[in-house]
Design an enzyme around this catalytic site. Sequence first.
Site, PDB file in Angstrom:
ATOM      1  N   GLU A   1     -12.247  23.174   4.939  1.00 15.63           N
ATOM      2  CA  GLU A   1     -11.126  22.647   4.154  1.00 15.63           C
ATOM      3  C   GLU A   1     -11.671  21.485   3.078  1.00 15.63           C
ATOM      4  O   GLU A   1     -11.088  21.322   2.264  1.00 15.63           O
ATOM      5  CB  GLU A   1     -10.221  22.136   5.270  1.00 15.63           C
ATOM      6  CG  GLU A   1     -10.673  20.716   5.933  1.00 15.63           C
ATOM      7  CD  GLU A   1     -11.626  20.897   7.048  1.00 15.63           C
ATOM      8  OE1 GLU A   1     -12.065  22.101   7.413  1.00 15.63           O
ATOM      9  OE2 GLU A   1     -11.582  19.981   8.017  1.00 15.63           O
TER      10      GLU A   1
ATOM     11  N   GLY B   1     -11.723  17.456  15.978  1.00 14.89           N
ATOM     12  CA  GLY B   1     -11.227  16.296  16.700  1.00 14.89           C
ATOM     13  C   GLY B   1     -12.426  15.985  17.517  1.00 14.89           C
ATOM     14  O   GLY B   1     -13.423  16.392  17.632  1.00 14.89           O
TER      15      GLY B   1
ATOM     16  N   SER C   1       0.804  -1.054   0.080  1.00 18.63           N
ATOM     17  CA  SER C   1      -0.155  -0.026   0.058  1.00 18.63           C
ATOM     18  C   SER C   1       1.002   1.274   0.099  1.00 18.63           C
ATOM     19  O   SER C   1       1.998   1.067  -0.257  1.00 18.63           O
ATOM     20  CB  SER C   1      -0.959   0.111   1.268  1.00 18.63           C
ATOM     21  OG  SER C   1      -0.219  -0.002   2.423  1.00 18.63           O
TER      22      SER C   1
ATOM     23  N   LYS D   1      11.693  -5.679 -20.064  1.00 14.92           N
ATOM     24  CA  LYS D   1      11.723  -6.932 -19.131  1.00 14.92           C
ATOM     25  C   LYS D   1      10.403  -7.024 -18.560  1.00 14.92           C
ATOM     26  O   LYS D   1       9.857  -8.298 -18.302  1.00 14.92           O
ATOM     27  CB  LYS D   1      12.691  -6.777 -18.096  1.00 14.92           C
ATOM     28  CG  LYS D   1      13.010  -8.129 -17.348  1.00 14.92           C
ATOM     29  CD  LYS D   1      14.169  -8.019 -16.329  1.00 14.92           C
ATOM     30  CE  LYS D   1      14.184  -9.141 -15.550  1.00 14.92           C
ATOM     31  NZ  LYS D   1      15.085  -9.002 -14.194  1.00 14.92           N
TER      32      LYS D   1
ATOM     33  N   LYS E   1      -1.770   5.412  -5.132  1.00 18.63           N
ATOM     34  CA  LYS E   1      -3.129   4.908  -5.907  1.00 18.63           C
ATOM     35  C   LYS E   1      -4.148   5.976  -6.098  1.00 18.63           C
ATOM     36  O   LYS E   1      -4.621   6.414  -7.229  1.00 18.63           O
ATOM     37  CB  LYS E   1      -3.785   3.756  -5.593  1.00 18.63           C
ATOM     38  CG  LYS E   1      -4.531   2.964  -6.525  1.00 18.63           C
ATOM     39  CD  LYS E   1      -4.470   1.469  -6.011  1.00 18.63           C
ATOM     40  CE  LYS E   1      -4.407   0.963  -4.891  1.00 18.63           C
ATOM     41  NZ  LYS E   1      -5.669   0.641  -4.197  1.00 18.63           N
TER      42      LYS E   1
ATOM     43  N   PRO F   1       8.589  -8.652  -7.570  1.00 15.84           N
ATOM     44  CA  PRO F   1       7.369  -8.303  -7.120  1.00 15.84           C
ATOM     45  C   PRO F   1       6.288  -8.012  -7.746  1.00 15.84           C
ATOM     46  O   PRO F   1       5.119  -8.439  -7.652  1.00 15.84           O
ATOM     47  CB  PRO F   1       7.767  -6.980  -6.014  1.00 15.84           C
ATOM     48  CG  PRO F   1       9.053  -7.149  -5.616  1.00 15.84           C
ATOM     49  CD  PRO F   1      10.017  -7.589  -7.072  1.00 15.84           C
TER      50      PRO F   1
ATOM     51  N   HIS G   1     -16.433  22.497   8.274  1.00 13.38           N
ATOM     52  CA  HIS G   1     -15.216  22.322   7.979  1.00 13.38           C
ATOM     53  C   HIS G   1     -14.797  22.850   6.421  1.00 13.38           C
ATOM     54  O   HIS G   1     -15.184  21.912   5.457  1.00 13.38           O
ATOM     55  CB  HIS G   1     -15.007  20.649   7.984  1.00 13.38           C
ATOM     56  CG  HIS G   1     -14.886  20.066   9.118  1.00 13.38           C
ATOM     57  ND1 HIS G   1     -13.631  19.818   9.648  1.00 13.38           N
ATOM     58  CD2 HIS G   1     -15.771  19.616   9.867  1.00 13.38           C
ATOM     59  CE1 HIS G   1     -14.093  19.031  10.896  1.00 13.38           C
ATOM     60  NE2 HIS G   1     -15.548  19.114  10.849  1.00 13.38           N
TER      61      HIS G   1
ATOM     62  N   CYS H   1     -14.332  23.639  13.706  1.00  8.86           N
ATOM     63  CA  CYS H   1     -15.202  22.341  14.585  1.00  8.86           C
ATOM     64  C   CYS H   1     -14.541  22.359  16.025  1.00  8.86           C
ATOM     65  O   CYS H   1     -15.131  23.297  16.850  1.00  8.86           O
ATOM     66  CB  CYS H   1     -15.199  21.356  14.031  1.00  8.86           C
ATOM     67  SG  CYS H   1     -16.595  20.403  14.344  1.00  8.86           S
ATOM     68  N   LEU H   2     -14.340  21.346  16.254  1.00 10.42           N
ATOM     69  CA  LEU H   2     -13.499  21.310  18.060  1.00 10.42           C
ATOM     70  C   LEU H   2     -12.664  22.372  18.045  1.00 10.42           C
ATOM     71  O   LEU H   2     -12.705  23.001  19.271  1.00 10.42           O
ATOM     72  CB  LEU H   2     -12.740  20.003  17.990  1.00 10.42           C
ATOM     73  CG  LEU H   2     -12.122  19.780  19.391  1.00 10.42           C
ATOM     74  CD1 LEU H   2     -13.316  19.119  20.169  1.00 10.42           C
ATOM     75  CD2 LEU H   2     -11.027  18.765  19.358  1.00 10.42           C
ATOM     76  N   GLY H   3     -11.956  23.220  17.091  1.00 10.36           N
ATOM     77  CA  GLY H   3     -11.289  24.367  17.417  1.00 10.36           C
ATOM     78  C   GLY H   3     -12.072  25.366  17.547  1.00 10.36           C
ATOM     79  O   GLY H   3     -11.997  26.257  18.547  1.00 10.36           O
TER      80      GLY H   3
HETATM   81  N1  GLN Z   1     -16.074  16.362  18.880  1.00 15.91           N
HETATM   82  C1  GLN Z   1     -16.890  17.362  18.291  1.00 15.91           C
HETATM   83  C2  GLN Z   1     -18.236  17.107  18.021  1.00 15.91           C
HETATM   84  O1  GLN Z   1     -18.518  15.923  17.942  1.00 15.91           O
HETATM   85  C3  GLN Z   1     -16.189  18.094  17.106  1.00 15.91           C
HETATM   86  C4  GLN Z   1     -16.143  17.284  15.947  1.00 15.91           C
HETATM   87  C5  GLN Z   1     -15.306  17.683  14.758  1.00 15.91           C
HETATM   88  O2  GLN Z   1     -14.194  18.480  15.244  1.00 15.91           O
HETATM   89  N2  GLN Z   1     -15.345  17.409  13.808  1.00 15.91           N
HETATM   90  O3  GLN Z   1     -19.052  17.896  17.934  1.00 15.91           O
END
Ligand code: GLN
Length: 544
Positions: free
Chosen positions: A518, A362, A17, A228, A21, A195, A516, A389-391
């Site tokens: 991003e 997160g 892996s 080859k 890909k 391989p 998000h 988000c969590l930020g």
């Molecule tokens: N844990 C937080 C929630 O569930 C933030 C989630 C995240 O940052 N994607 O709301």
Amino acid sequence: MKNKRVKYIFVTGGVCSSLGKGISTASLGLLLEGHGYKISIIKMDPYINIDPGTMSPYQHGEVYVTEDGAETDLDLGYYERFTNARLTRKNSVSTGQIYHTVIQRERRGDYLGRTVQVIPHITNEIKKRIFDVATDNDLDFLLVEIGGTVGDIESVPFLESIRQIKHEIGYDRVMNIHLTLIPTISVAGEKKTKPTQHSVKELMELGIIPDMLLCRTSDKLSVEMKSKIALFCNVSEHNVISAEDISGSIYEIPYMLHKNKFDDIVLKHFGLKINPLKLPKWDKFIKVIQSPKKKVTIAVVGKYTSLQDAYRSIYEALVHGAAANEAEIEIIKIESGEIESDKKNNLKSMLKNVDGILVPGGFGDRGIAGKIEAIKYARKEKVPFFGICLGLHCAVIEFGRNVCGLKDANSTEFDPTSGHPVISLLEEQEIIFDKGGTMRLGAFKCQLKEGSFIKKIYGNRNFVMERHRHRFEFTMRYKELYEKHGMAFGGFHPESDLIETIELPGHPWFIATQYHPEFKSKPTEPHPLFRDFIRAAVKKKTHS
Ligand code: GLN
């Protein structure tokens, strides 16, 4: 109904892996678009999870979210960043989903007493999903990347399905590309083809004859080497090409592959005319990243910074934002746990030379204290800050504790008994039993408030659509108190009033979003928030 026109390109991987890909498939998509064709891409993942939503970032890297709210493999992020394909949950298929559908049907009695088997029931469902994407879109090409490595037990039904497709719809409408590794034994300085021979043999045992071998190597393959490989693997010599390591950015990979005739061979295979490649926006982006005029340093303070792929879309969006400012970016990855364990001494020395701080999304409470410390530093030292988000949750907690005087302000995710739950669960989801599929997921409308900083950044648009993946939200009853202390709320969900963005007027750049951004940034269309965050960071650098 099977679409008459669409051509199918199946990409499999051999030997091991991490050969690229996903990026190779995305690159082919981009190149075909550059020749004027319409494409879409499906990722088929052989694991038994329904989706990666419940997997740890240690197992899987980032979970990428599509516009319609599917939690998918991060390869879909590459597909969307590289191409114009509009991906939905139909573009991300797993063994788990296939079996789930077939077993549900069996329970309903749809199979009328027949024995349910891998062939034909599982393989029919796999083929149906492929054909569905082909018919839904008006496509010239459908690229299908089979996850994992040929030889894995799990991927056999997928390989059997693509074998059947070639047999059913005709060889002229199908191409099999096999990405493989040609390792170099460093002491002997010799490249080894064995391989690859084994991997192709394994494919052939499953009835699949590759039409092209894309060989990942440290440097270009010689003509002798190619002949080859061609001889031993039963592939035309012209169709054995190198995918050599490059020193530049991943965004230069499509051009490396184009030079090696990747797209030419594909078009020739299908008997199509080869129009000149036209990718003006991509060309422009590459020129900028190859000769940046300035440099900017951004700290990403997160929990999984040691993993390359855990914040993949954020790192890429930062690169796009930097290029939009003609800047080269250095991303300093800071484990929030490290800040936590040695707060006072470390924080200043870690963040002293950064031009901006980003706290990504997160789950769970590990590393939260460090993130909050970093945000406090950004707020007080007027360093551009971007929370996602969590930020956003951490920024709200920090502001509650240190500005509004709510000493125990917290999220109920980290402390369900907090006296000041400034972040809490969505009302209707107070009771969550199932971990899978219980989140606010996908694109929602965000209304931007007149006079807010964020509205200006979005070019004064009234509404934007942004993607979500979370359970917890700002608790509305604290809104007034926060406003009184100087926090502003620039974006909200029009139907429910939920807070989508926060900002601090008077600070050079302090914005956090519940969504998000991003996931929607592309090299050719950098996200406005990332572009403006980097602009502010560049400005800070030149003024300090
Ligand atoms: N844990 C937080 C929630 O569930 C933030 C989630 C995240 O940052 N994607 O709301």
